[in-house]
Write a protein that holds these residues in place. Structure first.
Motif, PDB file in Angstrom:
ATOM      1  N   THR A 182       4.643  17.134  -0.358  1.00 40.56           N
ATOM      2  CA  THR A 182       3.465  17.899   0.009  1.00 40.56           C
ATOM      3  C   THR A 182       3.601  19.326  -0.487  1.00 40.56           C
ATOM      4  O   THR A 182       4.681  19.774  -0.847  1.00 40.56           O
ATOM      5  N   GLU A 210       0.549  21.164   5.681  1.00 35.81           N
ATOM      6  CA  GLU A 210       1.036  20.449   4.515  1.00 35.81           C
ATOM      7  C   GLU A 210      -0.021  19.477   4.037  1.00 35.81           C
ATOM      8  O   GLU A 210      -0.611  18.758   4.817  1.00 35.81           O
ATOM      9  N   ARG A 211      -0.230  19.484   2.752  1.00 38.36           N
ATOM     10  CA  ARG A 211      -1.172  18.542   2.167  1.00 38.36           C
ATOM     11  C   ARG A 211      -0.447  17.765   1.094  1.00 38.36           C
ATOM     12  O   ARG A 211       0.431  18.296   0.440  1.00 38.36           O
TER      13      ARG A 211
END
Lengths: 487, 324
Positions: free
Chosen positions: A66, A78-79
């Protein structure tokens, strides 16, 4: 619905008109080298592809692959970097061309750095104007006369390539400071092995896994002499809340060395030490992911909380090797970019293998006039901008935005360059229910120690929004695995 | 190893252990309350006390009746992100430490704790909590056990591992001591050897809070307060007894001291504590003397942690001293 799910995913794919398509020559006609992959994915069926796309997303989340987006109360959300299961494929002969072109470019850029921080021959002989170099924010006066081990400034480069309507690869920009993204290249491949094994097992592609050991060997080979045969190598990160922290931990783990924060290091007697449970220990080589400005509050920004006091002195004395070197920003300055072909001719006496995008620098009065007259049809960029910010895409901009840029250019012409809009090539991309063309770029990574090595492949970024030209992750971009076919 | 990484290893496992311990405590208390009829103030408030959360809880829920609200207490100790010892708070901090030292822990450990975090955070955990509370707490315990097992089976058994175990064991010793002490705080000292049925149920619950019921019954046929206390305090072979945890912790700390060539102060302190618990192993402590002994153990364990911090996590730098 059921009938649609079992259709071949590529059956309705139509390339974008006026744009080079990475996979299809025309509707229903894949390029020869890619035909096998297309038919394997077709055989899988759309429903299966959808399942596999979902598995990929889950694998990335559990793996914590992420990046951090700032602004959450706990220091960031967080992506996952959106990932597309349809690979971007590069034919073997195209790759050979890219590989030799990138190696050549890096050789020249390294020589340029050694030169501008040394004798400045290229300026003296009139190939690059003095004021272009000296007005660059990346040019660090303090580094003049400092010579890094082996004369290598750019141990790691990420050079962004695009492909115009005619299919030629062009260099869009050089990233010679702390280019990021390589962890996604390796992780994307690992995920593909999990979710697209039936396809991967039948297509012969070049592996990417050796990147971390290549990097470690390259920078170790440039260690100060006193380090001996087993230099202590560390990866230096600004810390867990940096947007690329995942990548820093990934690289440290895969390179088999310690990841350190600035507070773990200190400098004594112009030597860098790391605090360990067994007491302070000398550090010989640092792969640092902190920008020049923040590296050392003593040498650069005094307000930097991220830095290590005295590290620049240790570097200048030759007691520690930094990768990348300090002051590289002058070589990847967008205002210096137009002179890279001249560097290749000057230092190597060769013709550039890779083309680059025609660029107008607004500092030059004649070029500025041209830009100001053609803003509506050009892409204008702030030379200090990155990540897709500080950019005007003329054909897609509102008149007010164009006017705003016109004023900015007039006020600070040194800060702007402009280029014609390149019709970025497109690649088939899975959109959840169908495959459609989306524009892509490619960031290969080049590692230089005592010699230069180009990672076969690189990070393919894709503009997921229909019609978009912006591939940056901060602006809705995703990524794809990049397959370089074996010869 | 890097001092900061050592500190993260230590805390990673302390937080993971806390999550498990909290889940066990809440689960046992639920089942205990179904067996016996207790005055309201003795139903859930003791759990808040064992967790050391009286002040924060009272601040957030000033109404006196909140103390007796079982749902509220469970909600707080399971889901409140501001509560550092809640299940979700502990898992958050465990994962945050793991994330910080991802390069130092095994991939399997990371996937285990990260997967667990997302399970808690993304609805599945909450749904199970709403549907089947017991299964939820069981799942938390299993997830931590998996994490600890994966750690044991995938890490090199060297310094980082030693710091992890050290953190886990010191946390566990403290948890057992606190759980035992709450008996003194709220349930009151035992009145006699012939414990009442309610009291017997309390002792069983106490044992279950430490997953100790079966083990205890292998050593003693009869439930008696003094025996339970002695078992949890000093049974050398029970993995959650205070003595066992401290002795194992000393083993890891000695290994660390040997491999790093430093840290005599913390090892000596811990060795002295272990010895003092060993010496009293034969005594049948109850009531106030038991409370005093537990307080001494908890305080000394905290001193040991402070000494570990000085020895390894934030050591003074001899080079700086030379320079000065």
């Amino acid at each position: 619905m059921h009938a649609k799910q079992t259709t071949a995913p590529f059956s309705e794919y139509t390339p974008l008109p006026g744009t080079f398509d990475e996979v299809f020559e025309a509707r229903d006609k894949p390029r020869e080298a890619f035909a096998a992959t297309v038919s394997l994915i077709n055989a899988m069926g759309a429903a299966e592809l959808r399942t596999r796309q979902r598995l990929a997303g889950k694998a990335l989340l559990t793996g914590g692959i992420t990046f951090n987006v700032y602004g959450d109360r706990r220091g960031g959300v967080e992506r996952i970097f959106p990932f597309d299961v349809i690979p971007r494929i590069v034919a073997a002969e195209d790759w050979e061309h890219i590989d030799s072109g990138l190696s050549q470019r890096i050789r020249a850029l390294n020589m340029f750095l050694a030169d501008v921080y040394g004798d400045q021959r290229i300026i003296a002989e009139g190939h690059v104007p003095r004021d272009v170099v000296e007005s660059s924010t990346g040019f660090l006066e303090k580094m003049v006369g400092v010579r890094p081990p082996g004369g290598v400034y750019v141990q790691v480069a990420g050079i962004d390539l695009i492909r115009g309507a005619d299919g030629r690869f062009l260099v869009l920009e050089d990233n010679l400071r702390t280019p990021s993204g390589v962890s996604y290249v390796l992780e994307n491949r690992a995920v593909m092995k999990r979710v697209l094994a039936p396809v991967l097992s039948k297509i012969d592609i070049r592996p990417v896994d050796e990147y971390p050991s290549r990097l470690r060997n390259a920078i170790s080979s440039l260690a100060p002499e006193r380090a001996g045969d087993h230099p202590r190598v560390v990866v230096l990160t600004p810390g867990p809340y940096n947007s690329a922290y995942f990548e820093h931990t990934f690289l440290a783990r895969r390179m088999g060395c310690d990841l350190v924060c600035p507070t773990d290091l200190f400098v004594h007697d112009d030597t860098v030490f790391v605090k360990t449970t067994a007491g302070p220990q000398r550090v010989d080589v640092i792969y640092r992911r902190i920008d020049d400005d923040f590296l050392d509050p003593e040498a650069f920004r005094a307000d930097s909380l991220l830095g290590v006091r005295g590290i620049v002195r240790a570097y200048a004395r030759g007691n520690v090797t930094l990768a990348n070197g300090i002051g590289n920003g002058v070589a990847d300055d967008k205002g210096v970019y137009p002179y890279v072909p001249a560097m290749i001719r000057f230092y190597l006496s060769e013709e550039p293998i890779l083309g680059q995008v025609e660029t107008y620098h607004c500092e030059n009065a004649a070029e500025r006039d041209h830009v100001l007259q053609n803003l509506a049809s050009m892409v204008t960029k702030d030379v200090n901008g990155s990540g897709g910010y500080g950019m005007l895409i003329g054909p897609r901009a509102a008149p007010a935005e164009i006017e705003e840029f016109r004023q900015r250019i007039k006020q600070r012409p040194r800060s702007y360059i402009a280029q014609p809009l390149v019709e970025l090539s497109a690649c088939p991309t899975w959109l959840g229910d169908r495959i459609a063309p989306r524009r892509v770029d490619l960031r290969p990574f080049i590692v230089t120690g005592r010699s230069t090595w180009v990672l076969p492949g690189g990070l393919t970024r894709v503009a997921l929004a229909e019609g978009s030209y912006v591939v940056n992750s901060s602006q809705g971009g995703g990524s794809k695995d990049t397959w370089v076919l074996q010869r | 190893m890097i001092s900061r990484v050592a500190e993260c290893c230590f805390w990673l496992h302390r937080h993971a252990e806390r999550a498990e311990s909290m889940a066990r405590l809440l689960r046992v208390n639920r089942s205990f309350l179904l067996d016996v009829n207790l005055p309201e103030f003795s139903r859930w408030w003791p759990v808040v006390i064992v967790s050391g959360e009286q002040e924060r809880f009272a601040e957030q829920h000033p109404d006196e009746s909140a103390r007796n609200d079982g749902e509220l207490v469970q909600q707080y100790l399971t889901w409140d992100e501001k509560c550092p010892v809640s299940v979700i708070g502990s898992v958050y901090w465990a994962r945050e430490n793991a994330r910080t030292i991802r390069d130092a822990i095994s991939l399997e450990m990371w996937e285990s704790i990260n997967g667990f975090w997302h399970w808690l955070r993304r609805g599945q955990g909450r749904r199970l909590y709403g549907r089947d509370r017991d299964a939820f707490y069981q799942r938390v315990k299993e997830s931590v056990a998996l994490f600890q097992g994966v750690c044991h089976n995938t890490m090199l058994h060297e310094e980082p591992f030693d710091f992890m175990r050290l953190g886990m064991l010191l946390e566990r010793a403290g948890q057992t001591a606190r759980i035992l002490d709450v008996k003194f705080h709220l349930l009151g000292p035992s009145t006699s050897e012939a414990d009442s049925p309610v009291e017997a149920a309390q002792w069983v619950a106490l044992l279950r809070s430490c997953s100790a019921e079966q083990s205890y019954l292998r050593r003693h046929r009869r439930l008696a307060g003094a025996h339970v206390a002695r078992f949890l305090l000093s049974e050398p072979l029970f993995p959650r007894s205070v003595f066992h945890c401290l002795e194992r912790a000393l083993n890891f700390l000695s290994r660390i001291s040997k491999s790093s060539g430093r840290g005599d102060a913390s090892s000596e302190k811990l060795a002295a504590l272990v010895e003092s618990v060993r010496v009293r192993a034969g005594e049948q402590l109850t009531g106030a003397p038991l409370h005093e002994e537990l307080t001494r153990i908890i305080d000394t364990t905290m001193d040991v942690c402070a000494a570990i911090h000085r020895d390894y996590f934030d050591p003074s730098l001899p080079l700086d001293e030379q320079a000065a």
